[in-house]
Design a protein around this motif. Sequence first.
Motif, mmCIF file in Angstrom:
data_model
loop_
_atom_site.group_PDB
_atom_site.id
_atom_site.type_symbol
_atom_site.label_atom_id
_atom_site.label_comp_id
_atom_site.label_asym_id
_atom_site.label_seq_id
_atom_site.Cartn_x
_atom_site.Cartn_y
_atom_site.Cartn_z
ATOM 1 N N LEU A 53 34.460 38.269 46.087
ATOM 2 C CA LEU A 53 34.256 37.401 45.110
ATOM 3 C C LEU A 53 33.635 36.098 45.497
ATOM 4 O O LEU A 53 32.739 35.538 45.217
ATOM 5 N N ALA A 54 34.087 35.529 46.768
ATOM 6 C CA ALA A 54 33.488 34.292 47.336
ATOM 7 C C ALA A 54 32.225 34.526 47.754
ATOM 8 O O ALA A 54 31.322 33.690 47.661
ATOM 9 N N ARG A 55 31.844 35.729 48.354
ATOM 10 C CA ARG A 55 30.565 36.180 48.382
ATOM 11 C C ARG A 55 29.583 35.961 47.297
ATOM 12 O O ARG A 55 28.405 35.527 47.570
ATOM 13 N N LEU A 56 30.183 36.721 46.292
ATOM 14 C CA LEU A 56 29.053 36.999 45.279
ATOM 15 C C LEU A 56 29.007 35.391 44.475
ATOM 16 O O LEU A 56 27.980 35.294 43.900
ATOM 17 N N VAL A 57 30.075 34.625 44.665
ATOM 18 C CA VAL A 57 29.632 33.102 44.020
ATOM 19 C C VAL A 57 28.546 32.581 45.061
ATOM 20 O O VAL A 57 27.510 31.871 44.319
ATOM 21 N N ASP A 58 28.678 32.671 46.283
ATOM 22 C CA ASP A 58 27.719 32.101 47.088
ATOM 23 C C ASP A 58 26.326 32.626 46.969
ATOM 24 O O ASP A 58 25.256 31.774 46.947
ATOM 25 N N ARG A 59 26.316 33.955 46.623
ATOM 26 C CA ARG A 59 24.943 34.706 46.261
ATOM 27 C C ARG A 59 24.545 34.221 44.768
ATOM 28 O O ARG A 59 23.373 34.461 44.359
#
Length: 245
Positions: A53-59
Amino acid sequence: MTDRATETRVDEVEDRLVTAVAVGEYLPGSRLPPERELAGLLGVARVTVRGALARLVDRGLLETRRGRGGGTFVRDQEAGAASDSVGRTLLARWAGIQDTADAIAILHGALAAAAAERITAEQAAGLRERLEAFRTATSGFAKQQADAVLHRSIIDAAQNDALRNTLASLESQISIAAPAHLWGSVDGMAAMEARAMRDHEELVDAVCAGRVAEAGRIARQHVGIDVELLERAMLRAGQVPTRPV
């Protein structure tokens, strides 16, 4: 578990979530289930879900909102923004998806046929109300939710918990958010919803009138929409889906 193995699991969950958004399982503006629930649905640890989820927020594909009514929400997507993840995920799972989708269609047909045989007058009236709710719902998320309620009403009318539970188990192998049906991308949504409306009208008429064989046939054909949406997502990602011989 090694750091590399953990990283791989995060990669897999990230791809699965990106794909779920791309095929309209989670539409823009919708809230994802909480971390604990997602972990259970995906069969991974919460820390793995948190990392994905953290990666997808960053993306920029997801956003986190704080406070009451907060959570992790899907943002509006640019066309092709996640095509690599979608193509990779669907290609790896395609044979299993086709087999599972076939079983799902058979079960939906069996449940619709049982509903046509057993539906009460009260249930028939309720089913027609669910149909009208689908008709009047706004495009996108509201229609997706109305669709889920309509199909649950048919399943309830079948009065068979064994079939219901088996169907739920199979749908969870394709959809993270089962029993919500896939809803596709924005560009093809209006046409898909119009087609679903026609199918729903025919299906509800057959079930309420007790036309057992017809209800089963329509239901089996109707759930094929999900496979077609997955095929379109693969094509957008540059992959050519294969059909069983």
